[in-house]
Design an enzyme around this catalytic site. Structure first.
Site, short mmCIF file in Angstrom:
data_model
loop_
_atom_site.label_atom_id
_atom_site.label_comp_id
_atom_site.label_asym_id
_atom_site.label_seq_id
_atom_site.Cartn_x
_atom_site.Cartn_y
_atom_site.Cartn_z
N LYS A 183 47.13 54.12 11.96
CA LYS A 183 46.78 55.38 12.61
C LYS A 183 45.79 56.08 11.69
CE LYS A 183 48.79 59.37 14.91
NZ LYS A 183 50.01 60.10 15.29
N TYR A 219 54.19 69.91 21.58
CA TYR A 219 55.02 69.43 22.70
C TYR A 219 56.27 68.76 22.13
CZ TYR A 219 52.71 65.23 21.12
OH TYR A 219 52.26 64.22 20.32
N GLU A 240 43.92 46.11 -12.64
CA GLU A 240 44.13 47.39 -13.32
C GLU A 240 45.42 47.42 -14.13
OE1 GLU A 240 42.18 50.22 -13.58
OE2 GLU A 240 40.65 48.87 -12.77
N THR A 290 53.50 57.25 17.95
CA THR A 290 52.37 56.68 17.20
C THR A 290 52.49 56.86 15.69
OG1 THR A 290 51.08 58.70 17.45
CG2 THR A 290 50.77 56.99 19.12
N ASP A 291 53.36 57.79 15.26
CA ASP A 291 53.38 58.11 13.82
C ASP A 291 53.77 56.91 12.95
OD1 ASP A 291 52.57 60.61 14.47
OD2 ASP A 291 54.48 61.61 14.07
N THR A 300 55.44 60.19 21.87
CA THR A 300 54.64 61.09 22.72
C THR A 300 54.41 60.50 24.10
OG1 THR A 300 53.56 62.09 20.84
CG2 THR A 300 52.34 62.16 22.89
C1 SIN Z 1 53.19 60.40 18.77
O1 SIN Z 1 53.85 59.63 19.42
O2 SIN Z 1 51.94 60.45 18.91
C2 SIN Z 1 53.77 61.36 17.78
C3 SIN Z 1 55.23 61.46 17.80
C4 SIN Z 1 55.93 60.19 17.45
O3 SIN Z 1 55.42 59.43 16.64
O4 SIN Z 1 57.03 59.98 17.98
#
Ligand code: SIN
Length: 359
Positions: A195, A56, A316, A122-123, A42
């Site tokens: 995340k 987007y 467990e 971020t994923d 992103t």
């Molecule tokens: C992001 O970057 O927040 C989402 C898309 C990605 O992980 O490439």
């Protein structure tokens, strides 16, 4: 006469400009050399309008545009950039990690490189950060950064995150701390960060264990440091690897049966992460499938889908009897990374258990 006078003035002007240029060079040579490796996400995304913050397209803007968007960086570092690949990070594969890790190690081995920033979606950012934390062979700073809003959005968080990441990668304070994640004015360690929210800009947290520090006024402030071994202290070396062993994750839930485990084993998995409920519990219908997989040579790690806390060895489940590994407090997705790397070294369960207590 006139010609001599003009020539003297020109020489004086040239000398003055030469001195100025030397002074400028001396100034920039005191700045750290930071290389930005761009991978997409992103932070390199674009939306249809300035208010498009969902829906987007990630990974469309190239590294030079990202750098040009933050000219302030030239005051804090000599910045260069490389586009290593351009993807949304949900498509991150082991092959991307190997390529990236090799490039990071090659660059950091050069005396002219002081630190690296990796721009990333971020994923799966936390996974790439942890992978690099285990395989980078340098004490120089490596900072992974992303953004939650695309570059075209109102109040896009990419530019300030990138500026902070470059500052951190060029700082003395970040040396020897393992791979860091810098977003939202906070510094987190690669092992602990995750995340935690699908869309908000404060999404990266190391919830219970806490962040390592802040970035404020263009400076890093560290309050704690990673205690688990990383980078130069690990036994993992990916420079000569072209693939990683296949390790998969089977997610537990109410009414879960053996289907996922059996299918993953049939697909050729060399290791399986059981993302168990609670303290890595083994549901009655999954236990025989995992036990059978182990007897076929598949390494089994019990982790938890809870997100916090340690999966107790022989808690467990009787790990000694089943010959399983307990995944400590690693999330299933990070346990997968450590098991892949462990399998490049050994298939001995005890040795792998030790690695889970070390890294
Ligand atoms: C992001 O970057 O927040 C989402 C898309 C990605 O992980 O490439």
């Amino acid at each position: 006469m006139l010609f001599q006078k003009t020539a003297r003035s020109a020489a004086a002007l040239f000398g003055f400009l030469f001195c100025l240029s030397l002074a400028a060079q001396a100034q920039t040579s005191t700045l750290p050399n930071v290389t930005i490796l761009a991978t997409g996400g992103t932070i390199a995304g674009t939306g249809a309008t300035s208010t498009t913050t969902v829906g987007y397209t990630a990974a469309t803007v190239g590294i030079q545009t990202l750098i040009q968007a933050v000219p302030e960086m030239t005051k804090i570092a000599n910045v260069s950039g490389e586009q290593v690949f351009q993807i949304a990070s949900e498509n991150m594969g082991n092959e991307h990690w190997l390529l990236l890790a090799k490039r990071v190690n090659t660059l950091l081995a050069q005396p002219t490189v002081d630190g690296i920033v990796i721009t990333h979606g971020t994923d799966t950012l936390e996974e790439t950060a942890y992978f690099l934390n285990l395989v980078v062979k340098s004490r120089k700073p490596v900072v992974v950064v992303g953004s939650m809003r695309p570059s075209t959005a109102l109040s896009a968080d990419g530019p300030i995150n990138l500026y902070n990441a470059v500052m951190l990668a060029g700082s003395q304070e970040a040396i020897g701390r393992g791979v860091l994640v810098a977003m939202n004015d906070q510094i987190n360690g690669a092992r602990d960060v995750t995340k935690s929210n699908t869309t908000t800009t404060d999404t990266f947290k190391a919830s219970e264990l806490g962040m390592l520090g802040y970035i404020q006024g263009g400076k890093p402030y560290f309050y704690r440091t990673a205690t688990r071994k990383h980078t130069v202290e690990t036994e993992f070396d990916v420079m000569n690897l072209s693939t990683l062993p296949q390790v998969e994750i089977a997610y537990a839930h109410a009414n879960v049966g053996p289907v996922a485990v059996e299918a993953l084993v049939a697909s050729g998995a060399k290791g399986l992460i059981h993302a168990g409920v609670g303290n890595g519990s083994l549901p009655a219908k999954v236990r025989p499938a995992l036990s059978a997989a182990r007897k076929k040579g598949v390494l089994i790690v019990r982790s938890s889908r809870v997100g916090q806390g340690i999966v107790a060895r022989n808690g467990e489940a009787n790990d000694d009897e089943l010959d399983f590994v307990a995944g400590d407090n690693l999330s299933p997705q990070k346990a997968r990374i450590l098991l892949m790397l462990a399998l490049t070294k050994t298939t001995n369960t005890r040795d792998i258990q030790k690695m889970f207590s070390t890294y």
